[in-house]
Design a protein around this motif. Structure first.
Motif, PDB file in Angstrom:
ATOM      1  N   GLY A  24     -46.546 150.670  25.640  1.00  0.00           N
ATOM      2  CA  GLY A  24     -45.648 151.106  24.587  1.00  0.00           C
ATOM      3  C   GLY A  24     -44.431 150.231  24.515  1.00  0.00           C
ATOM      4  N   ILE A  25     -43.449 150.701  23.753  1.00  0.00           N
ATOM      5  CA  ILE A  25     -42.305 149.846  23.472  1.00  0.00           C
ATOM      6  C   ILE A  25     -41.076 150.695  23.214  1.00  0.00           C
ATOM      7  N   LEU A 115     -46.323 141.386  17.818  1.00  0.00           N
ATOM      8  CA  LEU A 115     -45.735 142.724  17.959  1.00  0.00           C
ATOM      9  C   LEU A 115     -46.257 143.652  16.876  1.00  0.00           C
ATOM     10  N   ALA A 116     -46.377 143.118  15.661  1.00  0.00           N
ATOM     11  CA  ALA A 116     -46.893 143.918  14.551  1.00  0.00           C
ATOM     12  C   ALA A 116     -48.358 144.266  14.767  1.00  0.00           C
ATOM     13  N   GLU A 117     -49.138 143.287  15.219  1.00  0.00           N
ATOM     14  CA  GLU A 117     -50.559 143.546  15.457  1.00  0.00           C
ATOM     15  C   GLU A 117     -50.768 144.629  16.512  1.00  0.00           C
ATOM     16  N   ALA A 118     -49.860 144.681  17.475  1.00  0.00           N
ATOM     17  CA  ALA A 118     -49.957 145.680  18.539  1.00  0.00           C
ATOM     18  C   ALA A 118     -49.327 147.012  18.155  1.00  0.00           C
ATOM     19  N   GLY A 119     -48.785 147.113  16.944  1.00  0.00           N
ATOM     20  CA  GLY A 119     -48.178 148.364  16.498  1.00  0.00           C
ATOM     21  C   GLY A 119     -46.859 148.666  17.163  1.00  0.00           C
ATOM     22  N   LEU A 120     -46.118 147.637  17.563  1.00  0.00           N
ATOM     23  CA  LEU A 120     -44.905 147.837  18.341  1.00  0.00           C
ATOM     24  C   LEU A 120     -43.615 147.732  17.543  1.00  0.00           C
ATOM     25  N   ALA A 317     -36.319 142.919  13.686  1.00  0.00           N
ATOM     26  CA  ALA A 317     -37.385 143.921  13.728  1.00  0.00           C
ATOM     27  C   ALA A 317     -36.853 145.186  14.390  1.00  0.00           C
ATOM     28  N   VAL A 318     -37.465 146.318  14.046  1.00  0.00           N
ATOM     29  CA  VAL A 318     -37.084 147.618  14.605  1.00  0.00           C
ATOM     30  C   VAL A 318     -38.257 148.157  15.420  1.00  0.00           C
ATOM     31  N   SER A 319     -37.976 148.546  16.639  1.00  0.00           N
ATOM     32  CA  SER A 319     -39.009 149.092  17.505  1.00  0.00           C
ATOM     33  C   SER A 319     -39.698 150.280  16.859  1.00  0.00           C
ATOM     34  N   ALA A 320     -41.016 150.335  16.979  1.00  0.00           N
ATOM     35  CA  ALA A 320     -41.778 151.468  16.466  1.00  0.00           C
ATOM     36  C   ALA A 320     -41.668 152.683  17.382  1.00  0.00           C
ATOM     37  N   ARG A 321     -41.067 152.506  18.570  1.00  0.00           N
ATOM     38  CA  ARG A 321     -40.934 153.620  19.506  1.00  0.00           C
ATOM     39  C   ARG A 321     -39.493 153.866  19.908  1.00  0.00           C
ATOM     40  N   THR A 322     -38.586 153.412  19.075  1.00  0.00           N
ATOM     41  CA  THR A 322     -37.187 153.717  19.342  1.00  0.00           C
ATOM     42  C   THR A 322     -36.953 155.222  19.272  1.00  0.00           C
ATOM     43  N   ALA A 323     -36.062 155.710  20.117  1.00  0.00           N
ATOM     44  CA  ALA A 323     -35.695 157.125  20.077  1.00  0.00           C
ATOM     45  C   ALA A 323     -34.746 157.436  18.937  1.00  0.00           C
ATOM     46  N   GLU A 324     -34.169 156.384  18.327  1.00  0.00           N
ATOM     47  CA  GLU A 324     -33.192 156.557  17.261  1.00  0.00           C
ATOM     48  C   GLU A 324     -33.579 155.698  16.046  1.00  0.00           C
ATOM     49  N   PRO A 325     -34.664 156.050  15.377  1.00  0.00           N
ATOM     50  CA  PRO A 325     -35.122 155.194  14.277  1.00  0.00           C
ATOM     51  C   PRO A 325     -34.142 155.110  13.114  1.00  0.00           C
ATOM     52  N   ALA A 326     -33.487 156.198  12.783  1.00  0.00           N
ATOM     53  CA  ALA A 326     -32.546 156.165  11.657  1.00  0.00           C
ATOM     54  C   ALA A 326     -31.377 155.237  11.957  1.00  0.00           C
TER      55      ALA A 326
END
Length: 433
Positions: A24-25, A115-120, A317-326
Motif C-alpha cells: 500500500g501507500i 505508481l498509477a499502474e499500481a493504483g497508488l 501526485a496525490v496518494s491514493a491512500r492518504t488519510a486526508e484526501p481533501a
C-alpha cells in the motif's frame, strides 16, 4: 526539480519494485483502502508534501506558500519534505513499497506511470472532476496514461527552450551568425560546411538524436495504445541517416556517441561545439561560468517538423491512500493554481502550466534583455508544446537507443537496423514481445 531533457533514473526499477511488493501507500498505512470516486470535504487535516531538490534554493518561497495555505484553511497543517536530485526515483520506490509515500509528491510523467499502474496515486479525473480546465491541455495530457483512462498528477511547472549557438564559431567557419539554421536541412548543410571550413576542428553538434529529437523530426515514438514503441519509422530512419552523414563529415564530436544532454551542454560552454538546445535559465549560467561564450551567444528557435516544441513537465501526485484526501488534493491545487505558479515562475526560470498564465505581460513582453527574449520565446513555444517522451520510455531504453545509434554512426549497422534493434529491445522491456 530543474528540468532537463533527461529521463528520470530508476523509473523501470520503480515499476518492478511496486509490482513485486504489492504494498500500500501513503501516511495512512497499508490497511487504508485506495480511494475511489470523487474527493470532497474540508481541507483541515495534516499532510506531508515532498519536493524534488528545491529546498536549497527556494526555502523562503515554499515556507511562505505553506503558511498561506494553512492560513486559508484553518486546521490544515503541511509538513514539507525535500529529497535530493540524486537517487530521487529510488527513494520514491522505497517509500511506495513501504506504504510511506507522502500525501502530495513531486513527480515527472515517467515516475508517476508505475505508481498509477499500481493504483497508488489518485486518478484526478475521477477524484476532482473539472480540475483539468485550469491547466494547459497538453500539460494535463502529460500525466494521462497511454492506452488507458485517467490523469494521475496535477501539472506544475514547465520548461522548454530555444537553441543557443556560438556566433564566434559560426564566423570562424564563414557562416552568417545572423542567419542560423531555421530548418533541419539548413542545420545539416551548415553543420557539414562548418566541419569542412575548419578542417574538423569545430563541430556543430555534441550528441546523437534521442527520443525527443526523433519526435521533433516527425517520428511517432509510441503507438496510441501505449503498448509498443514505433520509433523505427521512416522519419526516424531519415533523421539518423542525416546524423550519419554529419558524423562522417566531422560535424559531430566523437564524444557524441556516448554523451547525454549534460555532456553536450558542457561542451557548448567550453566552445567545443557551436549548437546546443537550452532553457531559459541557461543564460545566467553562461554569464557566470562561461563569460566568453555569453558575449558571443546567439539565440534561435527550436527546430521541429511538427510545429510543436517539446515540453518538459513536472507535476504533483496525490496518494491514493492518504488519510486526508481533501486536504491533500486542495493543497496540490493550491500549489499549482495560476497565482502561485506565476509567482514561482518569477523565482526561477520556469513556466506555469495553468491556462491563461502565459498571456501575462511577464511572458509576452520583451524588455530588451536576453533573459526576457528567451523567456518570451519559450513561453510562446509552450502555448502549443507537447511532450515527445513516452511515459514508458525509461533511462534504460534511452541507453539502448543511444548505443544502437552509435553503431549506425560507426557504420556497423544501417539506421534502419539500429532503430529496429532499439525498438525490439525496448518493447521487450515492456513485456510486449
Amino acid at each position: 526539480m530543474r528540468i532537463r531533457d533527461l529521463a528520470s533514473t530508476g523509473a523501470l526499477a520503480l515499476a518492478a519494485l511496486l509490482a513485486a511488493s504489492g504494498c500500500g501507500i501513503g501516511g495512512a498505512g497499508d490497511d487504508t483502502p485506495a480511494l475511489q470516486g470523487e474527493v470532497t470535504g474540508e481541507a483541515d487535516g495534516e499532510i506531508t508534501f515532498q519536493t524534488w531538490n528545491l529546498k536549497a534554493d527556494y526555502d523562503d518561497y515554499f515556507t511562505a506558500l505553506i503558511a498561506a495555505f494553512e492560513e486559508e484553511h484553518p486546521g490544515a497543517a503541511v509538513r514539507w519534505l525535500d529529497q535530493p536530485a540524486e537517487g530521487y526515483a529510488e527513494k520514491l520506490s522505497v517509500d511506495a513499497a513501504a506504504g510511506e509515500l507522502p500525501d502530495v509528491v513531486n513527480v515527472a510523467p515517467d515516475l508517476v506511470h508505475p505508481l498509477a499502474e499500481a493504483g497508488l496515486v489518485l486518478d484526478l479525473d475521477r477524484a476532482r472532476p473539472g480540475a483539468a480546465g485550469a491547466y494547459l491541455p497538453d500539460a494535463w495530457a502529460g500525466f494521462t496514461m497511454p492506452g488507458g483512462s485517467g490523469t494521475y498528477a496535477y501539472p506544475w511547472y514547465l520548461n522548454t527552450g530555444p537553441i543557443f549557438y556560438n556566433r564566434a564559431l559560426f564566423e570562424r567557419a564563414g557562416l552568417d551568425p545572423d542567419a542560423p539554421p531555421a530548418t533541419y536541412d539548413e542545420l545539416f548543410e551548415q553543420a557539414v560546411a562548418m566541419a569542412e571550413a575548419t578542417d574538423g576542428e569545430v563541430a556543430m553538434l555534441g550528441q546523437t538524436p534521442g527520443i525527443v529529437d526523433l519526435g521533433l523530426y516527425g517520428s511517432e515514438p509510441m503507438n496510441p495504445e501505449g503498448t509498443e514503441f514505433t520509433f523505427n519509422d521512416a522519419a526516424a530512419v531519415e533523421l539518423v541517416g542525416h546524423y550519419k552523414d554529419m558524423y562522417d563529415a566531422g560535424a559531430l564530436v566523437p564524444e557524441a556517441l556516448t554523451q547525454d544532454y549534460t555532456g553536450s551542454g558542457e561542451q557548448f560552454m567550453s566552445g567545443a561545439i557551436a549548437w546546443a538546445p537550452g532553457s531559459a535559465y541557461d543564460l545566467a549560467n553562461f554569464r557566470t561560468n562561461a563569460p566568453t561564450l555569453y558575449e558571443n551567444v546567439g539565440i534561435t528557435g527550436v527546430l521541429t517538423n511538427t510545429g510543436q516544441a517539446h515540453m518538459y513537465l513536472q507535476g504533483l501526485a496525490v496518494s491514493a491512500r492518504t488519510a486526508e484526501p481533501a486536504t491533500a488534493a486542495a493543497f496540490a491545487e493550491f500549489v499549482t493554481d495560476a497565482a502561485n505558479q506565476e509567482a514561482f515562475a518569477r523565482e526561477v526560470q520556469i513556466f506555469p502550466s495553468t491556462a491563461g498564465s502565459l498571456d501575462d505581460p511577464y511572458f509576452t513582453e520583451d524588455d530588451g534583455t536576453d533573459e526576457s527574449r528567451v523567456r518570451v520565446a519559450a513561453a510562446e513555444q509552450l502555448a502549443t508544446a507537447t511532450s515527445y517522451t513516452p511515459v514508458r520510455f525509461s533511462d534504460q531504453m534511452q541507453n539502448i537507443l543511444r548505443n544502437e545509434i552509435a553503431l549506425a554512426m560507426l557504420g556497423d549497422k544501417t539506421p534502419q537496423e539500429a532503430l529496429d534493434a532499439a525498438v525490439e529491445e525496448s518493447n521487450a522491456l515492456l513485456g510486449t514481445d
